[in-house]
Write an enzyme that holds these catalytic residues in place. Sequence first.
Site, mmCIF file in Angstrom:
data_model
loop_
_atom_site.group_PDB
_atom_site.id
_atom_site.type_symbol
_atom_site.label_atom_id
_atom_site.label_comp_id
_atom_site.label_asym_id
_atom_site.label_seq_id
_atom_site.Cartn_x
_atom_site.Cartn_y
_atom_site.Cartn_z
ATOM 1 N N TYR A 14 -12.252 -0.135 13.816
ATOM 2 C CA TYR A 14 -12.794 1.056 13.155
ATOM 3 C C TYR A 14 -14.229 1.343 13.568
ATOM 4 O O TYR A 14 -14.613 2.482 13.727
ATOM 5 C CB TYR A 14 -12.735 0.908 11.624
ATOM 6 N N GLU B 150 -4.565 -0.686 14.427
ATOM 7 C CA GLU B 150 -5.163 0.250 13.476
ATOM 8 C C GLU B 150 -6.415 0.850 14.078
ATOM 9 O O GLU B 150 -7.199 0.156 14.720
ATOM 10 C CB GLU B 150 -5.564 -0.443 12.152
ATOM 11 N N GLN C 130 0.798 -1.215 0.000
ATOM 12 C CA GLN C 130 0.000 0.000 0.000
ATOM 13 C C GLN C 130 0.841 1.280 0.000
ATOM 14 O O GLN C 130 0.325 2.350 -0.295
ATOM 15 C CB GLN C 130 -0.941 -0.004 1.209
ATOM 16 N N ARG D 291 4.551 1.077 12.400
ATOM 17 C CA ARG D 291 4.100 -0.260 12.040
ATOM 18 C C ARG D 291 4.104 -0.366 10.522
ATOM 19 O O ARG D 291 3.428 0.408 9.844
ATOM 20 C CB ARG D 291 2.682 -0.511 12.574
ATOM 21 N N ASN E 171 -7.244 -4.392 15.120
ATOM 22 C CA ASN E 171 -7.635 -3.239 14.308
ATOM 23 C C ASN E 171 -9.093 -2.935 14.611
ATOM 24 O O ASN E 171 -9.935 -3.837 14.559
ATOM 25 C CB ASN E 171 -7.471 -3.540 12.819
ATOM 26 N N HIS F 223 0.757 -9.162 5.041
ATOM 27 C CA HIS F 223 -0.329 -8.178 5.020
ATOM 28 C C HIS F 223 -1.073 -8.338 3.687
ATOM 29 O O HIS F 223 -0.937 -7.535 2.782
ATOM 30 C CB HIS F 223 0.253 -6.761 5.164
ATOM 31 N N ASN G 27 -1.534 -9.856 9.368
ATOM 32 C CA ASN G 27 -2.468 -8.761 9.526
ATOM 33 C C ASN G 27 -3.881 -9.256 9.219
ATOM 34 O O ASN G 27 -4.105 -9.911 8.198
ATOM 35 C CB ASN G 27 -2.131 -7.618 8.566
ATOM 36 N N GLU G 28 -4.829 -8.945 10.091
ATOM 37 C CA GLU G 28 -6.249 -9.258 9.867
ATOM 38 C C GLU G 28 -6.448 -10.677 9.322
ATOM 39 O O GLU G 28 -7.066 -10.873 8.267
ATOM 40 C CB GLU G 28 -6.906 -8.222 8.953
#
Length: 523
Positions: free
Chosen positions: A337, A410, A46, A103, A335, A147, A192-193
């Site tokens: 949100y 996150e 990203q 990170r 993470n 990721h 990640n996730e």
Amino acid sequence: MLQKECFLKLLLLVVSLVVAASGADKFSRQDFPPGFVFGAGTSAYQVEGAANEDGRTPSIMDTWAHSDSVITSGANGDIACDQYHKYKEDVQLMAEMGLDAYRFSISWSRLIPNGRGPVNPKGLQYYNNLINELVSDGIEPHVTLHHFDLPQALEDEYGGWISQNIVKDFVEYADVCYRMFGDRVKYWTTFNEANIFSMAGYDLGFLPPTRCSSPFGYFNCTRGDSSLEPYLAAHNILLSHASATRLYRKKYQNIQKGYVGLNLLSFHSVPATNKTEDVIAAQRTNDFFMGWFVEPLVHGDYPEVMKKNAGSRLPSFTALESQRVKGSFDFFGVNFYIATYVKDNSEGLNIEPRDYKADMAVEWQFTQGNASSTNRLLPSFEIPLTPWGLQGVLELFKQNYGNPPVFIHENGQRTQRNTTLEDWPRIQCLQEHISVLLDTVRNGSNVKGYFTWSLLDVFELLDGFRSGYGLYYVDLDDPELRRYPKLSAKWYSRFLKGGGITPDGGIELSSNWSSLSSAQVMK
Ligand SMILES: *[C@@H]1O[C@H](CO)[C@@H](O)[C@H](O)[C@H]1NC(C)=O
Ligand SMILES: *[C@@H]1O[C@H](CO)[C@@H](O)[C@H](O)[C@H]1NC(C)=O
Ligand SMILES: *[C@@H]1O[C@H](CO)[C@@H](O)[C@H](O)[C@H]1NC(C)=O
Ligand SMILES: *[C@@H]1O[C@H](CO)[C@@H](O)[C@H](O)[C@H]1NC(C)=O
Ligand SMILES: *[C@@H]1O[C@H](CO)[C@@H](O)[C@H](O)[C@H]1NC(C)=O
Ligand SMILES: *[C@@H]1O[C@H](CO)[C@@H](O)[C@H](O)[C@H]1NC(C)=O
């Protein structure tokens, strides 16, 4: 234009009201325990760019971004923020802002282009340079190994995460990372996730490697099996994680004194109504979403309700595997949100075939009582703030999973890209979540740090470059890809440098900061 100004004024008002209204909002970073870490994050594909440079080969992210992916609207990460070439400048921004930690993730296919075998010297050099630059500025590297970006070579060779062959290759990759970087890197996150990757990559099929099967999936996948593969991929991820942690403990931990953890996305599910079946549905959602990975790591097996609803489609652990998976973590990365409201959908359990989502047997909503937003990927642009959900997630870890160390990896706010640098919604998001975080710390949660997503406006998974979560705006029309601080960068910096977040002089968003011209660079 007028409309925009009014909007900003309104938000300013909201922010100052929030700040002024409640004594609970008075806080500064000195209120957090010593050693509590504040940082910001990105991930390799990203942010790095240089996708085809210096020996890097494609990952499943490259393949996905270059397919006719509807959700990224034709954008890809070939150049992204070009951090590959601009890492020194970016580390300077972090240092000026006062970040404790950064990170980021390592691109497996940059370090080991074939997925296994020879290490790419240029890739090795890049991560050594980045890590050295961080360390010399006193910024702690927190590194993720996967990721969403498995080397495409391994996907092609044996199907990537749906094959148990992956375990050996992942552990070898982790070994290279520990050996080469572990003298300076103390915080390793294997995945990640892991939950979103398994669900979105193998059931709903909208993220790499975009596998799913009809009638499931958001788009028409050309291959996959939504009934089986999400469970299979997750199982192999758990085995890979456990083996990589075991290796670290046997070979490196005594000398390097670091930690290994796994990252999950939490939607923190709450019942949409007080009906018993919805209350149970919320519990079931947490079991399917978080318990899927946390229960094996904490207790050595999947949640009972998953075994019941998925039956033989859920792989089982042998006694030895269970023993090795159990306890194979030093921390969890979370993470967060948005909280979701869930309703029971148990009738779905009578239908065959079922996918992972049908096994969960719930309907999601992002706002209470609004059926029209059911099961959407994300609300449009700004995410409705539900900071109490962060408290809920941390309480879940405390009450159900033994209060393990947790890093919030996150949290952040999404705004439409390149509209304004005065990103009040992001400031409000940071302020409200950090405030809630302090409450949870004071209430006994074992939370060790907070990273906001993201340092820069990166190539976003859900919509390419249409939105951004960054503290810094990156001007994609400028060949230099210049970075500009948003107001949130100033706010965060002030907080990090010990500025109090108080009604009188704390945030002080009004006086000096609001007069910043849009093009003013942080210097
Ligand atoms: C998926 O396939 C169906 C049937 O072939 C078609 O009607 C539909 O438009 C396709 N959807 C997408 C998003 O391509
Ligand atoms: C659930 O019950 C509580 C206590 O009676 C009430 O305050 C709350 O509004 C109810 N929630 C919903 C979604 O109906
Ligand atoms: C429900 O969602 C729709 C679409 O997102 C939105 O236009 C509407 O205002 C929402 N209604 C309520 C009551 O939140
Ligand atoms: C946003 O960026 C795009 C290209 O990066 C540009 O074409 C567009 O004009 C910009 N929009 C605004 C509102 O600045
Ligand atoms: C504080 O912790 C206790 C014990 O875990 C819990 O029962 C309570 O709900 C927590 N308070 C909040 C506001 O989360
Ligand atoms: C505003 O900025 C100026 C110059 O940077 C500084 O001297 C002044 O103290 C600032 N005012 C406030 C209220 O922070």
